[in-house]
Design a protein around this motif. Structure first.
Motif, PDB file in Angstrom:
ATOM      1  N   THR A 313       0.833  -1.197   0.000  1.00  0.00           N
ATOM      2  CA  THR A 313       0.000   0.000   0.000  1.00  0.00           C
ATOM      3  C   THR A 313       0.872   1.254   0.000  1.00  0.00           C
ATOM      4  OG1 THR A 313      -1.676  -1.253   1.170  1.00  0.00           O
ATOM      5  CG2 THR A 313      -1.932   1.131   1.149  1.00  0.00           C
ATOM      6  N   GLU A 419       0.278  -8.904  -4.795  1.00  0.00           N
ATOM      7  CA  GLU A 419       0.434  -9.512  -6.112  1.00  0.00           C
ATOM      8  C   GLU A 419      -0.292  -8.734  -7.207  1.00  0.00           C
ATOM      9  OE1 GLU A 419      -0.376 -10.957  -3.289  1.00  0.00           O
ATOM     10  OE2 GLU A 419       0.620 -12.900  -3.060  1.00  0.00           O
ATOM     11  N   ALA A 500      -6.885 -15.909  -6.113  1.00  0.00           N
ATOM     12  CA  ALA A 500      -6.457 -14.867  -5.180  1.00  0.00           C
ATOM     13  C   ALA A 500      -6.291 -15.392  -3.760  1.00  0.00           C
ATOM     14  CB  ALA A 500      -7.474 -13.719  -5.195  1.00  0.00           C
ATOM     15  N   LEU A 514     -16.137  -9.598   0.010  1.00  0.00           N
ATOM     16  CA  LEU A 514     -14.933 -10.388   0.261  1.00  0.00           C
ATOM     17  C   LEU A 514     -15.062 -11.033   1.627  1.00  0.00           C
ATOM     18  CD1 LEU A 514     -12.875 -10.425  -1.975  1.00  0.00           C
ATOM     19  CD2 LEU A 514     -14.027  -8.209  -1.946  1.00  0.00           C
TER      20      LEU A 514
HETATM   21  C1  7RM Z   1      -3.349  -4.285  -0.119  1.00  0.00           C
HETATM   22  C2  7RM Z   1      -3.055  -5.486   0.732  1.00  0.00           C
HETATM   23  C3  7RM Z   1      -3.857  -8.994   0.525  1.00  0.00           C
HETATM   24  C4  7RM Z   1      -5.047  -9.629   1.226  1.00  0.00           C
HETATM   25  C5  7RM Z   1      -6.177  -9.977   0.304  1.00  0.00           C
HETATM   26  C6  7RM Z   1      -7.356  -9.982   1.247  1.00  0.00           C
HETATM   27  C7  7RM Z   1      -7.047  -8.853   2.190  1.00  0.00           C
HETATM   28  C8  7RM Z   1      -7.047  -6.483   1.326  1.00  0.00           C
HETATM   29  C9  7RM Z   1      -9.168  -6.005   1.353  1.00  0.00           C
HETATM   30  C10 7RM Z   1      -9.006  -7.349   1.778  1.00  0.00           C
HETATM   31  C11 7RM Z   1     -11.289  -7.578   1.996  1.00  0.00           C
HETATM   32  C12 7RM Z   1     -10.496  -5.485   1.283  1.00  0.00           C
HETATM   33  N1  7RM Z   1      -2.147  -6.364   0.216  1.00  0.00           N
HETATM   34  N2  7RM Z   1      -7.669  -7.600   1.761  1.00  0.00           N
HETATM   35  N3  7RM Z   1      -7.934  -5.513   1.088  1.00  0.00           N
HETATM   36  N4  7RM Z   1     -10.061  -8.122   2.101  1.00  0.00           N
HETATM   37  N5  7RM Z   1     -11.518  -6.312   1.624  1.00  0.00           N
HETATM   38  N6  7RM Z   1     -10.753  -4.208   0.918  1.00  0.00           N
HETATM   39  O1  7RM Z   1      -3.628  -5.622   1.780  1.00  0.00           O
HETATM   40  O2  7RM Z   1      -0.935  -8.513   0.027  1.00  0.00           O
HETATM   41  O3  7RM Z   1      -0.933  -7.361   2.161  1.00  0.00           O
HETATM   42  O4  7RM Z   1      -2.912  -8.516   1.462  1.00  0.00           O
HETATM   43  O5  7RM Z   1      -5.624  -8.708   2.163  1.00  0.00           O
HETATM   44  O6  7RM Z   1      -7.400 -11.184   1.968  1.00  0.00           O
HETATM   45  O7  7RM Z   1      -5.953 -11.226  -0.320  1.00  0.00           O
HETATM   46  S1  7RM Z   1      -1.660  -7.706   0.973  1.00  0.00           S
END
Ligand code: 7RM
Length: 653
Positions: A313, A419, A500, A514
């Protein structure tokens, strides 16, 4: 008592864009979606041309040799040029790039012209240390402006950076340096954290005891303590080296597929993966999403992403996206409760922040602390709020809307991953009617599906696994040094589609929800139950600030729901409250989801980027030895929970 979740949050309250916001929004109609649907590659090519400066136009938009993608093939551009020089050349050199605030309260305003000069000096200095195109540079720093400077200096000369979060241990740093075979490490003497100094250089020294590829270490003085060890011939102070170099340095055009950075994700098993991101596609999609998801008006907005640059981020939404779009950003060094729990709101007020992008973990912590902290400050400058990192519980969404946004700011709940490089699923704030807890729809140019175990689309409504069905510009290009693992991890579960690792469902209106990592999904009496839904039901109760649930092996039901609950300030743990929470969940979701055990706790085990680590809570509930705790922000938390659990958490039935 709260209304049932379904009624309150799915059929019931929806949040259209506030009219004052919509009237000035960059996107007010569905044109972007329509153009992207009609011709996705043409759409991305149009964005690349419109948002970026290219030294050479590409020959082909996409080469797709599943699972290997190349975007803007033959195109050439320089990321640092796009983030800095072109804005200065266009007369915006005096615009502030970063309004930086240190944890102790020191402040710096850094304009685009100043940032460019510092990046050039460091780029020259790195060249002087023998760094060239294709080399890897490790960066292990706190949240100081020199961290983006270091990233951009690498980009300018075609070296790939590997930023390692400043909270990681010497062993983690060592492993990441060695995997990338970095030749230079850039670090600080120390970092401020809650008034204490984290001795980054000492930790770096411990790592460098076993990193044969590191030839030089450049050390920025930040905390200024005495006795920082410097190894002759290897270590150099930033202030001894960098200022002597010229403030100009030609930005050489790079191939669109030049490696821009590696970023390691820990994952739940196996050694960390070096996620590879490249130049042209990455910058196109981060610039596109930053502009339209955050509705950026560069002349008037003050944008603040509260993440750390050590995770994706920070890369995409503190450094590359905002700078590509000539944003003025706030950057804050320290923690939200130092010296007091109103630090974020003091910053919003002081700088007149208009766009705030933070994480559900932070929002739930603010809920726990209570409204008195935001109420101390004038937050009327805010016009847009964002969320990232975990599913945002509907209750937290509504709290954010009311108590931070004052009921006038749209909320963009942005789903994406290290990713994916950039935001993939999110509302567009001037257009999308939001439902609290739903990330709504894929962005223009992005194609998703929800599939069952066999890879068949579940249709609307329906739940299953989230997959991405078309390549996207900022997609990872692989795992450093391990193409097989890249294929196996992301492209083998469902043929031809990117897996994912998250569960998701479509509701009857075609909104995406999600549901958390699929490894966390519980199976109770043959029913799949998502941790996210049970946690959201718990957080819906007025006494609950935060909750984590896991499935615990059960002789009768296979798994039983085990809940860990943090109360809001002003509420007391009691047996009556346990009973009430169990009933609350049963009423909102159904008796099948009723937690069998409820444990009140002060804290939950979280990664350093704030994600709840349910795997460890499962170990606690199952009375197993705790698994790997090295990626935890505070390993003591789970030990305390384990001790409490053994003495207090008897099953309720
Ligand atoms: C940007 C970041 C990725 C994982 C992803 C999800 C969870 C991230 C949201 C979310 C629900 C969201 N990268 N995740 N954002 N789940 N709503 N808005 O977090 O590689 O560190 O994580 O985070 O499980 O697969 S990360």
């Amino acid at each position: 008592m709260a209304e049932p979740l379904e009624a309150l949050l799915e059929e019931g309250r929806t949040f259209p864009p506030p009219p004052e916001f919509a009237a000035r929004a960059l996107v007010r109609d569905r044109g972007l979606y329509e153009r992207a649907d009609a011709d996705p590659e043409g759409f991305w090519a149009h964005q690349a041309a419109e948002l970026l400066h290219w030294d050479r136009r590409w020959d082909r938009v996409l080469d797709w040799d599943l699972p290997f993608a190349r975007w803007f093939v033959g195109g050439r551009l320089n990321v640092a040029y796009n983030c800095l020089d072109r804005h200065v050349e266009a007369g915006h050199g005096d615009q502030v790039a970063y309004l930086w605030e240190g944890e102790p309260g020191d402040r710096r305003r850094i304009t685009y012209a100043e940032l460019l000069a510092e990046v050039c000096r460091l780029a020259n200095a790195l060249r002087g240390l023998g760094v060239g195109r294709g080399d890897r540079v490790a960066i292990y720093m706190g949240m100081v402006p020199e961290l983006p400077v270091a990233m951009l200096a690498c980009a300018r000369i075609g070296a790939a950076h590997s930023v390692v979060f400043g909270g990681f241990t010497a062993d983690s740093l060592r492993d990441r340096i060695n995997d990338a075979e970095a030749s230079v490490l850039i670090t600080c003497d120390g970092a401020w954290r809650r008034g204490n100094v984290v001795p980054l250089k000492e930790i770096a020294d411990a790592a460098m005891a076993a990193t044969p590829t590191v030839r030089h270490c450049l050390v920025l003085r930040r905390t200024g303590q005495d006795g920082v060890p410097m190894t002759e011939g290897r270590d150099r102070w930033w202030h001894d080296v960098v200022p002597d170099h010229p403030a100009t340095c030609a930005a050489e055009p790079m191939d669109a597929e030049q490696l821009l950075f590696l970023l390691y994700t820990s994952g739940t098993t196996g050694r960390p993966k070096g996620i590879m991101h490249t130049t042209g596609g990455y910058l196109t999609q981060v610039a596109f999403t930053h502009r339209y998801v955050f509705d950026l008006h560069p002349e008037t907005d003050v944008y603040w992403c509260t993440a750390d640059c050590g995770w994706v981020t920070g890369h995409s939404y503190i450094v590359y996206g905002p700078l590509a779009n000539r944003a003025t950003s706030v950057m804050y060094e320290g923690s939200p409760d130092y010296p007091d729990k109103d630090r974020f709101w003091a910053i919003v007020e002081r700088y007149g922040v208009t766009i705030l992008y933070t994480a559900p973990t932070a929002i739930r912590t603010f809920m726990k602390w209570g409204t008195e902290y935001p109420e101390r400050h004038d937050l009327s400058s805010l016009r847009l709020l964002g969320s990232v990192g975990e599913p945002i519980n509907p209750e937290a969404w509504v709290w954010y809307w009311q108590h931070i946004g004052g009921g006038r700011c749209p909320i963009v709940d942005t789903w994406w991953q290290t990713e994916t490089g950039a935001i993939m699923i999110s509302p567009l704030p001037g257009l999308t009617v939001c439902k609290p807890g739903s990330a709504t729809h894929p962005l223009p140019g992005i194609a998703v599906d929800v599939v069952d175990d066999g890879g068949r689309s579940v249709g609307v409504p329906g739940g299953g696994y989230l997959v991405l069905t078309r390549p996207w510009p900022s997609m990872l290009r692989g795992i450093w040094g391990d193409p097989q693992r890249y294929h196996d991890t992301y492209w083998s579960r469902f043929e031809g589609r990117y897996f994912a690792g998250d569960g998701a469902k479509w509701d009857a209106d075609g909104y995406l929800w999600l549901l958390g990592r699929v490894d966390d999904i519980m199976l109770v009496s043959g029913h799949n139950i998502s941790t996210t839904e049970v946690e959201s039901a718990l957080v819906d109760h007025p006494a609950v600030a935060e909750a984590a649930v896991v499935g615990k092996t059960d002789p009768i039901t296979g798994q039983a729901v085990s809940a860990f609950v943090i109360l809001r300030s002003g509420y007391e743990a009691s047996d009556e409250l346990v009973a009430e929470l169990r009933e609350h969940v049963a009423r909102l979701i159904g008796p099948i989801a009723r937690p069998k055990t409820v444990l009140f706790t002060e804290d939950l085990p979280k990664t350093r980027s704030g994600k709840i680590m349910r795997r460890l809570l499962r170990d606690v509930a199952e009375d197993h030895a705790l698994g790997d705790t090295t990626t935890l922000a505070d390993p003591a938390v789970v030990e305390q929970i384990k001790a409490r659990y053994l003495t207090t958490a008897a099953d309720e039935e």
